[in-house]
Design an enzyme around this catalytic site. Sequence first.
Site, PDB file in Angstrom:
ATOM      1  N   TYR A  88       0.876  -1.177  -0.033  1.00  0.00           N
ATOM      2  CA  TYR A  88      -0.032  -0.035   0.147  1.00  0.00           C
ATOM      3  C   TYR A  88       1.040   1.550  -0.163  1.00  0.00           C
ATOM      4  O   TYR A  88       1.894   1.337   0.636  1.00  0.00           O
ATOM      5  CB  TYR A  88      -0.855   0.167   1.255  1.00  0.00           C
ATOM      6  CG  TYR A  88      -1.847   1.043   0.794  1.00  0.00           C
ATOM      7  CD1 TYR A  88      -3.189   1.284   0.118  1.00  0.00           C
ATOM      8  CD2 TYR A  88      -2.277   2.041   2.274  1.00  0.00           C
ATOM      9  CE1 TYR A  88      -4.120   0.903  -0.103  1.00  0.00           C
ATOM     10  CE2 TYR A  88      -3.476   3.160   1.297  1.00  0.00           C
ATOM     11  CZ  TYR A  88      -4.357   2.352   0.409  1.00  0.00           C
ATOM     12  OH  TYR A  88      -5.568   3.855   0.472  1.00  0.00           O
ATOM     13  N   GLY A 287      -9.573  -3.068  -7.879  1.00  0.00           N
ATOM     14  CA  GLY A 287      -9.262  -3.709  -8.766  1.00  0.00           C
ATOM     15  C   GLY A 287      -9.526  -5.132  -8.832  1.00  0.00           C
ATOM     16  O   GLY A 287      -8.581  -5.699  -8.732  1.00  0.00           O
TER      17      GLY A 287
END
Lengths: 375, 375
Positions: A88, A287
């Site tokens: 992240y 996604g």
Amino acid sequence: MATSGAPHMRRRIAALSLAWWRFTRTDAAIHHARTMGTCANCVVYDASGNLEDTQEPIHEMMTDDVVHARLLAAPVNPADVNAVQGKYPSAPTPPAVGGLEGLFEITKVTNATRGWSVGDKAIAINSTHGTWRTHGTFASQGALVKVHPETDVAFGATLKVTFATAHTMLRKYFLETCERYKGSVVVTGANSHVGRATLQLCSAWGIRTFGTARDDREDWKELQQELTELGGGTDMCTVVPSGSLRDARRASSYPPAVLCVDGVGGDAAREAIAILADSGTHVVYGGMSRKPVTVGAGSLIFRDVSVRGFWMTRWYKEANFSEVQAMVDDLVHLHREGHLVAGAVVRRPLCAESVREGMASPPRGTKLLLVPQCD
Amino acid sequence: MATSGAPHMRRRIAALSLAWWRFTRTDAAIHHARTMGTCANCVVYDASGNLEDTQEPIHEMMTDDVVHARLLAAPVNPADVNAVQGKYPSAPTPPAVGGLEGLFEITKVTNATRGWSVGDKAIAINSTHGTWRTHGTFASQGALVKVHPETDVAFGATLKVTFATAHTMLRKYFLETCERYKGSVVVTGANSHVGRATLQLCSAWGIRTFGTARDDREDWKELQQELTELGGGTDMCTVVPSGSLRDARRASSYPPAVLCVDGVGGDAAREAIAILADSGTHVVYGGMSRKPVTVGAGSLIFRDVSVRGFWMTRWYKEANFSEVQAMVDDLVHLHREGHLVAGAVVRRPLCAESVREGMASPPRGTKLLLVPQCD
């Protein structure tokens, strides 16, 4: 499997690093804190993605610019899992306390701590703080946003990521740009948490929605009905299996589809882009299919379709505090008016084991909510 | 090959339609016009993409709101070919005179036709007029944009599509949005006509460029040098083979790549998007590779890259006349200052045969320019 010793070394270095980090919290301080009863239990991850329970002393010294708070609940979001896995972009450098959002209750203030009272509920908005902690000390200005005391715990604990993402995307790409156009919105992965939040917000704002989700599940009919109801019923919301969007669009009298809110990519994105009206916008916030978004030159050039991304964390970084407060206030208002309900959650004790379990077999369609075992 | 009689029928209907269209131009009128010497030779296409030479009478009656003009040159652009093939969204309904741009010289005005004199040069900007004609009658206001009388014919004839596309894209997606950022621009298919125009404009405006083109050609070194010079020399422009953009970016001290001007799609688009800076824009104006643009969710979400399309025809439809005039004036000014030169052209007589030849084997790296055989 066949790689060199590098991962092994990385794990060792990470373990040493974690040990060092914990050492700097000083045993003396932790002992003192334990004695005084003001020690936070935290879930910490290191650079290898190992999770551990640890303790962190709470600063005893109260100043006018901090408040103390205890956690009511903190979810495990996909972004949290990515942070633990080192994937992240804006996560703090490990070792670090995990968790990017949480609902807290204020436990200690000074007479001079403006605006806060013991018992207030608040959402932590500083994403690098780490919310997987039983207690925390927060700056009294800018780190917490107050919410109505009757805010449902599961809703408040999932507001900053899930509901805020849907709210801000819709405001930025529909309400602020398309209002006169009165178009409809396409939602891919409509059964996801952000998908459900989007359907509910559109319903609250009178926007018609097309939702799509994969129908390779036994409870498809129930899911379809549930999502349709979240979107305002059959006059306001059409939910179809992935692959049927074009037919649904043809059969519908909804206004032009001017926005797609896409958390899936791949085929779902392709079919959504195909039904977007001229100058429509395809906004990607996730996604889930792990496949990229593909768009033909003709759609871009002749139909003026644009493909954008949306990252809530970027918005928080760029927004000022009053904008954040206004967004949270609006969401809590809609929640209290009955327009928004939290998605399904599974409550687990706040500990490393709960997070590990959730990461290994994420509960389908529900969000893992960490709650302190005792306060 | 194995389809039913439909294409055959379509050709017959198209042929009848063309015959009818020509009949409505009335033989009597054409005979009269021929006698008076005011008949335009035109290249017409029908719904099947058949091309024919035909004649069209020029209105003898002059009014204050029209001017007469003769063609100096009109190119055959990819968009013209698409129009003939029935694949261009905004082309007039066939049968129609082909050609979306051309440079004309004014041959007849009235005393009251404000702003025009015989001998003036002008560009036709009404794209449905059809510029593959030796002569035309134009509305005196709004249909033609005057250019400096010394404008090079090849430059003037290719300004409205090629140079205007590069100019307007750069203005909209760089000058008007990124000026403070002082970034660089990526140009895929840098050897295309719009690619070359983009390199030249960036050089004129002091913007550094990365150009890419396929190097599967014998004259790659010459092409690379030529394009680098168009882009302002090695300090301003780096031209590399497709596939080498990432290395070129790494080795370069150019400012962040904030815009990609893409006429290719597919792999070229993918590698350009990979080097775009945060919040960079990928603008597609063509799809030479015939492959779509693919972009990962991570680039969209975390890097805030956006994918847009640009269609010059849409801009012309939405712009007012003074905006068009200002754009043309700026291009002609840059041309006369030596910053912009026309791409290579091959001159051919204005007739159906020339267009057919050009469509069958388009001249590599050059643009086909139709010129009247005799005036």
